[in-house]
Design a protein around this motif. Sequence first.
Motif, PDB file in Angstrom:
ATOM      1  N   LEU A 127     -35.940  35.569  17.300  1.00 15.02           N
ATOM      2  CA  LEU A 127     -35.721  36.503  15.905  1.00 15.02           C
ATOM      3  C   LEU A 127     -34.294  36.055  15.321  1.00 15.02           C
ATOM      4  O   LEU A 127     -34.187  36.415  14.035  1.00 15.02           O
ATOM      5  N   VAL A 128     -33.414  35.883  16.195  1.00 17.46           N
ATOM      6  CA  VAL A 128     -31.927  35.615  15.743  1.00 17.46           C
ATOM      7  C   VAL A 128     -31.488  34.439  16.230  1.00 17.46           C
ATOM      8  O   VAL A 128     -31.578  33.820  17.206  1.00 17.46           O
ATOM      9  N   SER A 129     -30.773  33.550  15.340  1.00 17.38           N
ATOM     10  CA  SER A 129     -30.210  32.345  15.742  1.00 17.38           C
ATOM     11  C   SER A 129     -28.817  32.710  16.680  1.00 17.38           C
ATOM     12  O   SER A 129     -28.282  33.834  16.345  1.00 17.38           O
ATOM     13  N   SER A 130     -28.737  32.138  17.721  1.00 10.81           N
ATOM     14  CA  SER A 130     -27.702  32.450  18.505  1.00 10.81           C
ATOM     15  C   SER A 130     -26.433  31.991  18.123  1.00 10.81           C
ATOM     16  O   SER A 130     -25.195  32.468  18.471  1.00 10.81           O
ATOM     17  N   THR A 131     -26.498  31.249  16.761  1.00  8.31           N
ATOM     18  CA  THR A 131     -24.987  30.806  16.183  1.00  8.31           C
ATOM     19  C   THR A 131     -24.785  32.140  15.035  1.00  8.31           C
ATOM     20  O   THR A 131     -23.819  31.508  14.445  1.00  8.31           O
ATOM     21  N   LEU A 132     -25.347  33.018  15.072  1.00 10.98           N
ATOM     22  CA  LEU A 132     -25.244  34.018  13.869  1.00 10.98           C
ATOM     23  C   LEU A 132     -23.823  34.512  13.842  1.00 10.98           C
ATOM     24  O   LEU A 132     -22.973  35.131  15.033  1.00 10.98           O
ATOM     25  N   LYS A 133     -23.270  34.696  12.496  1.00 11.60           N
ATOM     26  CA  LYS A 133     -21.873  35.256  12.495  1.00 11.60           C
ATOM     27  C   LYS A 133     -22.042  36.476  11.494  1.00 11.60           C
ATOM     28  O   LYS A 133     -23.170  36.452  10.821  1.00 11.60           O
ATOM     29  N   ALA A 134     -21.050  37.525  11.545  1.00 11.68           N
ATOM     30  CA  ALA A 134     -21.210  38.818  10.851  1.00 11.68           C
ATOM     31  C   ALA A 134     -20.824  38.392   9.435  1.00 11.68           C
ATOM     32  O   ALA A 134     -20.144  37.244   8.945  1.00 11.68           O
ATOM     33  N   GLN A 135     -21.247  39.146   8.237  1.00 13.58           N
ATOM     34  CA  GLN A 135     -21.045  38.975   6.930  1.00 13.58           C
ATOM     35  C   GLN A 135     -19.573  39.431   6.810  1.00 13.58           C
ATOM     36  O   GLN A 135     -19.193  40.488   7.603  1.00 13.58           O
ATOM     37  N   SER A 136     -18.856  38.479   6.364  1.00 13.80           N
ATOM     38  CA  SER A 136     -17.384  38.753   6.129  1.00 13.80           C
ATOM     39  C   SER A 136     -17.026  38.208   4.671  1.00 13.80           C
ATOM     40  O   SER A 136     -17.706  37.540   3.861  1.00 13.80           O
ATOM     41  N   GLN A 137     -15.750  38.814   3.997  1.00  9.67           N
ATOM     42  CA  GLN A 137     -15.314  38.433   2.956  1.00  9.67           C
ATOM     43  C   GLN A 137     -13.721  38.414   2.892  1.00  9.67           C
ATOM     44  O   GLN A 137     -13.288  39.286   3.525  1.00  9.67           O
ATOM     45  N   ASP A 138     -13.289  37.692   2.228  1.00  9.29           N
ATOM     46  CA  ASP A 138     -11.779  37.575   1.893  1.00  9.29           C
ATOM     47  C   ASP A 138     -11.308  38.137   0.602  1.00  9.29           C
ATOM     48  O   ASP A 138     -12.217  37.884  -0.525  1.00  9.29           O
ATOM     49  N   GLU A 139     -10.257  38.927   0.522  1.00  6.39           N
ATOM     50  CA  GLU A 139      -9.907  39.412  -0.610  1.00  6.39           C
ATOM     51  C   GLU A 139      -8.360  39.350  -1.080  1.00  6.39           C
ATOM     52  O   GLU A 139      -7.628  39.275  -0.053  1.00  6.39           O
ATOM     53  N   TYR A 140      -7.957  38.900  -2.188  1.00  6.45           N
ATOM     54  CA  TYR A 140      -6.385  38.471  -2.663  1.00  6.45           C
ATOM     55  C   TYR A 140      -6.310  39.342  -3.737  1.00  6.45           C
ATOM     56  O   TYR A 140      -7.172  39.751  -4.693  1.00  6.45           O
ATOM     57  N   ILE A 141      -5.034  40.077  -3.887  1.00  5.62           N
ATOM     58  CA  ILE A 141      -4.848  40.963  -4.958  1.00  5.62           C
ATOM     59  C   ILE A 141      -3.270  40.723  -5.221  1.00  5.62           C
ATOM     60  O   ILE A 141      -2.208  40.364  -4.130  1.00  5.62           O
ATOM     61  N   LEU A 142      -2.824  40.507  -6.387  1.00 11.60           N
ATOM     62  CA  LEU A 142      -1.431  40.489  -6.734  1.00 11.60           C
ATOM     63  C   LEU A 142      -1.192  41.363  -8.113  1.00 11.60           C
ATOM     64  O   LEU A 142      -2.145  41.187  -9.055  1.00 11.60           O
ATOM     65  N   GLY A 143      -0.376  42.200  -8.171  1.00 12.84           N
ATOM     66  CA  GLY A 143      -0.406  43.178  -9.194  1.00 12.84           C
ATOM     67  C   GLY A 143       1.366  43.587  -9.633  1.00 12.84           C
ATOM     68  O   GLY A 143       2.085  43.405  -8.669  1.00 12.84           O
ATOM     69  N   PHE A 144       1.316  44.132 -10.654  1.00 12.69           N
ATOM     70  CA  PHE A 144       2.712  44.718 -11.193  1.00 12.69           C
ATOM     71  C   PHE A 144       2.480  46.003 -11.877  1.00 12.69           C
ATOM     72  O   PHE A 144       1.454  46.318 -12.380  1.00 12.69           O
ATOM     73  N   GLU A 145       3.378  46.887 -11.667  1.00 14.88           N
ATOM     74  CA  GLU A 145       3.135  48.192 -12.141  1.00 14.88           C
ATOM     75  C   GLU A 145       4.499  48.878 -12.522  1.00 14.88           C
ATOM     76  O   GLU A 145       5.485  48.661 -11.859  1.00 14.88           O
ATOM     77  N   LYS A 146       4.593  49.633 -13.609  1.00  9.33           N
ATOM     78  CA  LYS A 146       5.685  50.117 -14.280  1.00  9.33           C
ATOM     79  C   LYS A 146       5.182  51.615 -14.676  1.00  9.33           C
ATOM     80  O   LYS A 146       4.439  51.791 -15.383  1.00  9.33           O
ATOM     81  N   THR A 147       6.461  52.452 -14.366  1.00  6.20           N
ATOM     82  CA  THR A 147       6.318  53.845 -14.803  1.00  6.20           C
ATOM     83  C   THR A 147       7.471  54.169 -16.029  1.00  6.20           C
ATOM     84  O   THR A 147       8.731  53.810 -15.658  1.00  6.20           O
TER      85      THR A 147
END
Length: 998
Positions: free
Chosen positions: A653-673
Amino acid sequence: MALLTTAGVALLAPQQARAQDATSGEIFGKVLDDSGNPVAGVDVVLSDDSRGFRATSTTGSDGVFRFARLANGDYVATLGDATRTVRVSAGTVQTLAFTVGSANAKTLEQVVVTGQAATSTSKDYYSQESGINIDIDNLLTRVPVPRNIFSAALLAPGTTAGDASFGNLPSFSGSSVSENVYQINGYNSSDPRRFLGLMNQIPFEFFQQIDVKTGGFQAEYGRATGGIISLVTRSGSNDFTAGSSVFYTPEDLRAHSPDSSEVFNSKDASKNVETNVWAGGALIKDRLFFYGLVNFRTNTIKDFEDVGTFDTIKDNDPFWGLNIDGVLLDSEAWGRHSFTWTHIDDKRTSLDNQDGFDRDSRTVFPGDTLITRNRGGNTDIIKYTGVVRDWLTVSGTYGKSDNVTDTTSNKDANPRILDRRSGSTAILGDSATTTFTPVNANSREEYRFDSDIFLTDLFGFGDHKIRLGFDHENLSSDEVSRRSGNALYIYSIGAVPVRFDPNGVFAGQTVELVTRDRRTTGGSFKTTYEALYAEDRWAVTDRLTLNLGVRSEDGENFAIDGSSFVKLNNQFDFRNGFTFDTFGDGTSRVYGFYGRTHQGVPNNTNVRLAGSEVFVREFFLLNGLNPDDTPITGQFLGEDQVSPLGIQDPKTLVSSTLKAQSQDEYILGFEKTFGLYTFGIKGVYRKLRAGIEDGAMDRGLRQFAADNGLDVAAMANKFRGFNQFILFNPGSDVSFFTQAGNLPADALAFLGGDPDGDGLVEVNLTADQIGVPKQRRRYTAIELTGERAFADGWSLQGSYTWSRLRGNSEGGPKSDIGQSDVGLTQDFDTAGLQINSQGRLPNDRKHNFKLFGAYEVADGFTIGANFTLASPRHFGCLGVLQSDPIASQFGASAFTCDPDGENGPLPTVGTPRGSVLKSEWTKVLDMTFAFTPKLDLPAGLKNPEFRVDIFNILNLDDVTDRQEVGEDPDSGDVNVAFGEAIGFIAPRSVRLSVRMEF
């Protein structure tokens, strides 16, 4: 006398580590002389008289004071005669600075207090976390929002409402609605079965705060490739309070959405009355507190729910919750140690009286069907918090919850019959539901431990706050379900499927067909998750702070017989970010983040793939109907075995090569008060690295035979399309076992036979042989935010998000057809279904504007508004891929059909995802009018608040969803309803409420 002024514009230099978590916040700061030098040996006192809290922090050589792990509430910080009231929310860091008028702090000749309060979207100046922090007593008492956490979460930038099939759950930064984690007081209370929302239904008023994390969250949070919604319950204090609120949504003031050939909104009606009664106070002053709430509900919904049925649903069971907070120990020698116990009970039963509905005359006729739905359960959470020293804090959490979602009726012995011979669908016979589920129970148990260690000027390389922790979860699901009457009959007119007529006996003929669909599932299933994490917040300089985190996840799903089914260990995450104080004055910052997240495999996968499911479709000629509308079957044509029969060995029922679901995230921001105003701009990019789906390997085995000179016809006879399903990473090579008896003789010999006699043979297939592409999803966005804190009687907050979401899979559920089988959708079942699947995904909204705020017109009278504007959702055209004998068995599920809707059999025309139809721009304006009259009431009784909330005050009926199926799933003829509007924004409704408290 010391002089106190409030500047509200300057932040401290970011050189101190801070500690806050899902259930607590922090205050930290510095004491400086008028030359800007740190002052040591000064006592700063923090107090909260309502709970008997008092703590002292003495500044060190760096002039720093710190108060960690603070519960929600208002605190008074005192230095000499100077005081400052600071409101603390969980997940936030509040900064404060005292400047004394002399280098000798003991004189305190002049003290100036400066500080910058954390805002709802800038919760921690030194964190890279995206989202919004909502204090319910502040923001949501002024701004109109439906009383549920999902609607509140949609206030956050970068969020959109998911498909109505899944309850309009929020989608965060392009992820599907099943990729979020929901926490209550730090305990993971997410639905363990499909990850769709909360496990229990809890009244809005039981919560004090909603912290929405749309991205950039640190290593302590895991199992989410979407976002985190962290909820904090209310607590008691030394002051006894009690009260009641009543909410009434009358049907007479509610509008209706338009009708179409598939939905009949004009017949819908609802009546909702909710009464909350609560009390809170001290059981032992300064030591032990309680808060309890009971929610009485009277809900009646009248709804066209299915083809040919009209339902009257009543749900009147109450909810109750209790929160106990206590101080275990508070001493100078051993620190302050406290606990919180939370109990939630939302067990309820809804009764659905089902009548008949005539589609042509739009009339309802009496029926005698009763459907009983049992829902809900109990949740218990115990949390310990210890502030051992200024440099050491610890916490531990234990939680356990359960719920049921079973459905039965008085017609479960009768089969469901759908008649599609007229071109539309009608219900025949005397059934109540397609599938009934007498047993459907889920539970979750979690252990968690976290610790913060503060290190000052470590080896001369700055200050560090090191957070370490682990968590362990046990999930279980029990289910027994089957087709009502043990069969679903579908009548249609069309051609005999080619796979059942290889010799062309019925070629060119149009016949009446009956499909008998048989499906049963059952068993008990368990899953375990475990994680370790470590993160360091490192103040490299006065202006640069780094957040460096790592997390290791393990997960194991078990089959019905208790054997290991899916085992995914050592899933490595990293969460790294920086914050740079742009001008060194704390009023602006540049920040960035790069992180990886993983998600576990839900229990739904165990139940569907590793249980004892029987799913078979049998095809016959239809020779007429019996008096009870059941079929008189003619010639048997063939069957599709959609899932293997009985319990299967997990290795098949499962591939022995199975890898977990994963995601990469990149954020770049600027904030001023600028004083009360905070503005920001942020770029976000998310990339799905790997996804998990189930798929049939039959096509791959046929191609394997062709590639190796084996008998392709013999292999095709054994593997006809659905005989070998496995869990795999689409677009990757696979390795799995198949039954030796299922292989043709030449293929068995080629693979080396079955030397160990266990009946299983290992098969290795390449991604090219399987024929499905890699699972792809890319999200790119620019977010603009602005916020004006509430002051002088008004506040305003808003965001604009430009985004682009493309891919060949939504990830999790499948909004195109409303399929909630998370991780087991049609998407990658066979190669034909992936043709033209790349395109605009269901949660793609190119432009998304949000604006909300409030204005105090006069003393006691406030007007609030909440406006959203979002660009359309895009659709393809789903049809039958007649050229693919395997994909065609899925009916209208491929992105190939005739978008022009010409009559007759449709040609195979590519209709890529999101390229054919679109909904409308959605425009929603909600308004609230709150009035608190000044009355001469008895002592202790507060003035009542009267409130009117009007949702969709302009009563627009913008289309949110369209019929995407362009062909009849059986005949392949045009679906006359293709392109019709089947979903609209919620019509205008009015909510009346009154609140009394003393």
